[in-house]
Design a protein around this motif. Structure first.
Motif, PDB file in Angstrom:
ATOM      1  N   ILE A  63       0.850  -1.198   0.000  1.00 24.11           N
ATOM      2  CA  ILE A  63       0.000   0.000   0.000  1.00 24.11           C
ATOM      3  C   ILE A  63       0.885   1.247   0.000  1.00 24.11           C
ATOM      4  CG2 ILE A  63      -1.615   1.363   1.374  1.00 24.11           C
ATOM      5  CD1 ILE A  63      -2.876  -1.340   2.265  1.00 24.11           C
ATOM      6  N   ASN A  64       1.911   1.238   0.841  1.00 22.13           N
ATOM      7  CA  ASN A  64       2.823   2.383   0.907  1.00 22.13           C
ATOM      8  C   ASN A  64       3.628   2.539  -0.373  1.00 22.13           C
ATOM      9  OD1 ASN A  64       2.127   3.431   3.433  1.00 22.13           O
ATOM     10  ND2 ASN A  64       3.385   1.911   4.471  1.00 22.13           N
ATOM     11  N   LEU A  65       4.096   1.428  -0.954  1.00 25.39           N
ATOM     12  CA  LEU A  65       4.812   1.516  -2.224  1.00 25.39           C
ATOM     13  C   LEU A  65       3.917   2.135  -3.296  1.00 25.39           C
ATOM     14  CD1 LEU A  65       6.674  -1.907  -2.215  1.00 25.39           C
ATOM     15  CD2 LEU A  65       7.753   0.363  -2.217  1.00 25.39           C
ATOM     16  N   TRP A  66       2.657   1.725  -3.313  1.00 27.37           N
ATOM     17  CA  TRP A  66       1.713   2.290  -4.283  1.00 27.37           C
ATOM     18  C   TRP A  66       1.519   3.784  -4.050  1.00 27.37           C
ATOM     19  CZ3 TRP A  66      -0.258   2.304  -8.758  1.00 27.37           C
ATOM     20  CH2 TRP A  66      -1.424   3.020  -9.035  1.00 27.37           C
ATOM     21  N   ASN A  67       1.144   4.146  -2.832  1.00 25.02           N
ATOM     22  CA  ASN A  67       0.796   5.538  -2.534  1.00 25.02           C
ATOM     23  C   ASN A  67       1.979   6.494  -2.602  1.00 25.02           C
ATOM     24  OD1 ASN A  67      -2.031   5.381  -2.105  1.00 25.02           O
ATOM     25  ND2 ASN A  67      -1.652   4.394  -0.145  1.00 25.02           N
ATOM     26  N   LEU A  68       3.154   6.042  -2.200  1.00 20.39           N
ATOM     27  CA  LEU A  68       4.303   6.934  -2.114  1.00 20.39           C
ATOM     28  C   LEU A  68       5.166   6.965  -3.380  1.00 20.39           C
ATOM     29  CD1 LEU A  68       5.388   6.070   1.533  1.00 20.39           C
ATOM     30  CD2 LEU A  68       4.105   8.082   0.750  1.00 20.39           C
ATOM     31  N   VAL A  69       5.038   5.927  -4.233  1.00 19.38           N
ATOM     32  CA  VAL A  69       5.929   5.867  -5.389  1.00 19.38           C
ATOM     33  C   VAL A  69       5.203   5.524  -6.689  1.00 19.38           C
ATOM     34  CG1 VAL A  69       7.973   4.757  -6.388  1.00 19.38           C
ATOM     35  CG2 VAL A  69       7.879   5.203  -3.928  1.00 19.38           C
ATOM     36  N   PHE A  70       4.719   4.294  -6.805  1.00 17.11           N
ATOM     37  CA  PHE A  70       4.346   3.766  -8.110  1.00 17.11           C
ATOM     38  C   PHE A  70       3.206   4.512  -8.813  1.00 17.11           C
ATOM     39  CE2 PHE A  70       6.934   0.334  -6.481  1.00 17.11           C
ATOM     40  CZ  PHE A  70       7.698   0.033  -7.596  1.00 17.11           C
ATOM     41  N   LYS A  71       2.199   4.957  -8.079  1.00 17.35           N
ATOM     42  CA  LYS A  71       1.127   5.685  -8.766  1.00 17.35           C
ATOM     43  C   LYS A  71       1.626   7.010  -9.320  1.00 17.35           C
ATOM     44  CE  LYS A  71      -1.243   7.970  -4.920  1.00 17.35           C
ATOM     45  NZ  LYS A  71      -2.536   8.025  -4.212  1.00 17.35           N
ATOM     46  N   ASN A  72       2.668   7.564  -8.713  1.00 14.20           N
ATOM     47  CA  ASN A  72       3.236   8.828  -9.188  1.00 14.20           C
ATOM     48  C   ASN A  72       4.041   8.666 -10.475  1.00 14.20           C
ATOM     49  OD1 ASN A  72       2.202  10.140  -6.898  1.00 14.20           O
ATOM     50  ND2 ASN A  72       3.998   9.541  -5.705  1.00 14.20           N
ATOM     51  N   TYR A  73       4.351   7.421 -10.837  1.00 14.12           N
ATOM     52  CA  TYR A  73       5.142   7.146 -12.039  1.00 14.12           C
ATOM     53  C   TYR A  73       4.319   6.491 -13.135  1.00 14.12           C
ATOM     54  CZ  TYR A  73       9.330   8.696  -9.721  1.00 14.12           C
ATOM     55  OH  TYR A  73      10.258   9.482  -9.088  1.00 14.12           O
ATOM     56  N   GLY A  74       3.004   6.596 -13.058  1.00 12.92           N
ATOM     57  CA  GLY A  74       2.152   6.105 -14.122  1.00 12.92           C
ATOM     58  C   GLY A  74       1.915   4.610 -14.130  1.00 12.92           C
ATOM     59  N   PHE A  75       2.107   3.958 -12.993  1.00 17.63           N
ATOM     60  CA  PHE A  75       1.869   2.523 -12.902  1.00 17.63           C
ATOM     61  C   PHE A  75       0.400   2.246 -12.617  1.00 17.63           C
ATOM     62  CE2 PHE A  75       6.373   2.423 -12.570  1.00 17.63           C
ATOM     63  CZ  PHE A  75       6.798   1.126 -12.757  1.00 17.63           C
ATOM     64  N   PHE A  76      -0.035   1.057 -12.967  1.00 22.78           N
ATOM     65  CA  PHE A  76      -1.318   0.483 -12.576  1.00 22.78           C
ATOM     66  C   PHE A  76      -1.012  -0.500 -11.459  1.00 22.78           C
ATOM     67  CE2 PHE A  76      -3.879  -3.376 -12.900  1.00 22.78           C
ATOM     68  CZ  PHE A  76      -5.147  -2.870 -12.696  1.00 22.78           C
TER      69      PHE A  76
END
Length: 96
Positions: A63-76
């Motif tokens: 959840i933290n990886l998603w919220n803090l990094v991956f969604k900001n780089y255009g990932f699904f």
């Protein structure tokens, strides 16, 4: 994205790297070329699979990886809160 994980001191959230390039079809899809998984192109990664199984709840680390990094780089992210049985919380992929 991984440079951001490192620069934000979040590497401790990644316990296992469980796949990047795997030539395969999408889960449940007909075996035709247009249904190749994004893993076939190296544009999808699986992280922390042991604590984020298909159909399971996402771990706080993912959840933290998603919220803090991956969604900001255009990932699904493979999480589907409306249909948890189809969620794949270990799965992150670049949206083409």
């Amino acid at each position: 994205a991984f440079q951001s994980v490192q620069s934000q001191n979040l590497a401790g959230l990644v316990h296992t790297f469980d796949g990047l390039w795997v030539p395969r079809y999408q889960r449940g899809a007909a075996h035709i070329p247009s249904n190749l998984s994004n893993h076939s192109w190296g544009s999808a990664i699986d992280l922390n699979a042991g604590t984020n199984p298909f159909g399971g709840q996402p771990s706080s680390d993912n959840i933290n990886l998603w919220n803090l990094v991956f969604k900001n780089y255009g990932f699904f992210w493979g999480v589907d809160f409306s249909n948890p049985a189809r969620s794949d919380p270990q799965h992150f992929e670049v949206i083409p």
